[in-house]
Design a protein around this motif. Structure first.
Motif, mmCIF file in Angstrom:
data_model
loop_
_atom_site.group_PDB
_atom_site.id
_atom_site.type_symbol
_atom_site.label_atom_id
_atom_site.label_comp_id
_atom_site.label_asym_id
_atom_site.label_seq_id
_atom_site.Cartn_x
_atom_site.Cartn_y
_atom_site.Cartn_z
ATOM 1 N N LEU A 173 1.687 -4.942 8.359
ATOM 2 C CA LEU A 173 2.529 -4.067 7.553
ATOM 3 C C LEU A 173 3.960 -4.028 8.091
ATOM 4 N N LYS A 174 4.097 -3.980 9.398
ATOM 5 C CA LYS A 174 5.422 -3.938 10.004
ATOM 6 C C LYS A 174 6.171 -5.255 9.842
ATOM 7 N N LYS A 175 5.435 -6.339 9.675
ATOM 8 C CA LYS A 175 6.060 -7.651 9.524
ATOM 9 C C LYS A 175 6.120 -8.106 8.068
ATOM 10 N N ARG A 176 5.675 -7.284 7.143
ATOM 11 C CA ARG A 176 5.556 -7.729 5.759
ATOM 12 C C ARG A 176 6.878 -8.193 5.168
ATOM 13 N N GLU A 177 7.951 -7.468 5.404
ATOM 14 C CA GLU A 177 9.236 -7.900 4.855
ATOM 15 C C GLU A 177 9.685 -9.214 5.477
ATOM 16 N N GLY A 178 9.391 -9.388 6.762
ATOM 17 C CA GLY A 178 9.699 -10.659 7.409
ATOM 18 C C GLY A 178 8.889 -11.797 6.808
ATOM 19 N N PHE A 179 7.632 -11.532 6.522
ATOM 20 C CA PHE A 179 6.794 -12.515 5.852
ATOM 21 C C PHE A 179 7.389 -12.892 4.494
ATOM 22 N N ARG A 180 7.813 -11.887 3.754
ATOM 23 C CA ARG A 180 8.352 -12.139 2.412
ATOM 24 C C ARG A 180 9.620 -12.994 2.481
ATOM 25 N N GLN A 181 10.423 -12.761 3.482
ATOM 26 C CA GLN A 181 11.630 -13.581 3.651
ATOM 27 C C GLN A 181 11.265 -15.002 4.045
ATOM 28 N N ALA A 182 10.376 -15.134 5.014
ATOM 29 C CA ALA A 182 10.008 -16.457 5.525
ATOM 30 C C ALA A 182 9.253 -17.291 4.500
ATOM 31 N N PHE A 183 8.489 -16.615 3.626
ATOM 32 C CA PHE A 183 7.677 -17.313 2.639
ATOM 33 C C PHE A 183 8.260 -17.238 1.222
ATOM 34 N N TYR A 202 1.970 3.433 2.744
ATOM 35 C CA TYR A 202 1.131 2.355 2.229
ATOM 36 C C TYR A 202 -0.165 2.924 1.664
ATOM 37 N N HIS A 203 -0.778 3.839 2.404
ATOM 38 C CA HIS A 203 -2.020 4.457 1.930
ATOM 39 C C HIS A 203 -1.795 5.280 0.671
ATOM 40 N N ASP A 204 -0.746 6.087 0.660
ATOM 41 C CA ASP A 204 -0.525 7.038 -0.428
ATOM 42 C C ASP A 204 -0.110 6.382 -1.735
ATOM 43 N N TYR A 205 0.682 5.306 -1.655
ATOM 44 C CA TYR A 205 1.302 4.770 -2.866
ATOM 45 C C TYR A 205 0.920 3.337 -3.219
ATOM 46 N N GLU A 206 0.189 2.665 -2.336
ATOM 47 C CA GLU A 206 -0.093 1.255 -2.595
ATOM 48 C C GLU A 206 -1.569 0.902 -2.482
ATOM 49 N N TRP A 207 -2.219 1.313 -1.395
ATOM 50 C CA TRP A 207 -3.609 0.928 -1.156
ATOM 51 C C TRP A 207 -4.528 1.503 -2.238
ATOM 52 N N GLY A 208 -5.252 0.635 -2.897
ATOM 53 C CA GLY A 208 -6.175 1.083 -3.929
ATOM 54 C C GLY A 208 -5.581 1.166 -5.320
ATOM 55 N N TRP A 211 -8.680 6.120 8.273
ATOM 56 C CA TRP A 211 -8.105 4.942 8.932
ATOM 57 C C TRP A 211 -6.584 4.962 8.996
ATOM 58 N N VAL A 212 -5.965 5.935 8.341
ATOM 59 C CA VAL A 212 -4.504 5.956 8.251
ATOM 60 C C VAL A 212 -3.886 6.432 9.565
ATOM 61 N N GLY A 213 -2.961 5.643 10.090
ATOM 62 C CA GLY A 213 -2.266 6.013 11.316
ATOM 63 C C GLY A 213 -1.191 7.054 11.069
ATOM 64 N N ALA A 214 -0.537 7.478 12.139
ATOM 65 C CA ALA A 214 0.446 8.551 12.048
ATOM 66 C C ALA A 214 1.821 8.093 11.576
ATOM 67 N N GLU A 215 2.061 6.781 11.609
ATOM 68 C CA GLU A 215 3.389 6.283 11.251
ATOM 69 C C GLU A 215 3.651 6.383 9.750
ATOM 70 N N ASP A 216 4.903 6.673 9.406
ATOM 71 C CA ASP A 216 5.269 6.853 7.998
ATOM 72 C C ASP A 216 4.955 5.612 7.162
ATOM 73 N N ILE A 217 5.199 4.420 7.743
ATOM 74 C CA ILE A 217 4.962 3.192 6.991
ATOM 75 C C ILE A 217 3.484 3.055 6.633
ATOM 76 N N TYR A 218 2.614 3.538 7.496
ATOM 77 C CA TYR A 218 1.169 3.501 7.257
ATOM 78 C C TYR A 218 0.786 4.525 6.189
ATOM 79 N N ARG A 219 1.330 5.724 6.309
ATOM 80 C CA ARG A 219 1.023 6.789 5.346
ATOM 81 C C ARG A 219 1.504 6.419 3.944
#
Length: 198
Positions: free
Chosen positions: A51-61, A17-23, A7-15
């Motif tokens: 995932l791309k908006k996560r930092e924005g979410f953290r700021q807003a919330f 997240y999968h490699d160091y955070e998911w699970g 399920w992992v996309g090609a973008e670095d932010i996705y990779r």
């Protein structure tokens, strides 16, 4: 060569997240709540969007501090539905405020982390799936946790959302067997807290 779940996309932010955070097992109550909220916002959308908006979410919330968000009201909802850093869904924003209050109640009674992890016996379930097609989208445990979250006042926490949450925070290790992260994540299970002392 690093092998990843399908399920992992090609973008670095996705990779990353999968490699160091998911699970990776997460035992912090606030961090668990944040992930549950973000999974709720994902409903109907792709995870990469969140995932791309996560930092924005953290700021807003406010850093996803439920003790701050629990005090918010209609003016805050009106402000957030205009905030382009997040998913501007009024129902999900309003649910986040209610979910913060629900989190406070569980946290005060027994600790949100302890309560959530009790559904898997306090330690990660180690799956051994060969392919992504073998991985379920919900289980009896996610159905039970979903029902109990709703009883406690949570919204946007259906069994599929809850299972995605369980996978993300390491309550279940659903990296497939061919994934480079499977064994590494499984080894982290030994660090599970002694919940009887918490």
């Amino acid at each position: 060569m690093t092998k990843r779940c399908g399920w992992v996309g090609a973008e670095d932010i996705y990779r990353d997240y999968h490699d160091y955070e998911w699970g990776v097992p997460e035992y912090d109550s606030r961090a668990l709540w944040e992930k549950l909220i973000l999974d709720g916002f994902q409903a109907g959308l792709s995870w990469i969007t969140i995932l791309k908006k996560r930092e924005g979410f953290r700021q807003a919330f406010e850093g996803f501090d439920p003790n701050i968000i629990a005090m918010w009201g209609a003016e805050d909802v009106a402000r957030l539905v205009q905030d382009t850093r997040i998913i501007r869904h009024r129902g999900k924003i309003e649910a986040t405020i209610g979910n913060a209050r629900a989190w406070q109640a569980i946290e005060a009674e027994e600790g949100f982390a302890k309560w959530v992890w009790s559904y898997v016996g306090g330690a990660p379930i180690q799956s051994r799936f060969a392919t992504a097609a073998d991985v379920p989208t919900s289980t009896e445990i996610s159905l039970k946790l979903s029902k109990d979250l709703k009883k406690r006042g949570f919204k946007f926490c259906g069994p599929t959302i809850v299972y995605a949450f369980m996978e993300a925070v390491g309550m279940v290790n659903d990296h497939v067997l061919t994934c480079s992260a499977h064994d590494r994540t499984a080894a982290m299970a030994v660090d599970a807290p002694d919940w009887s002392k918490i």
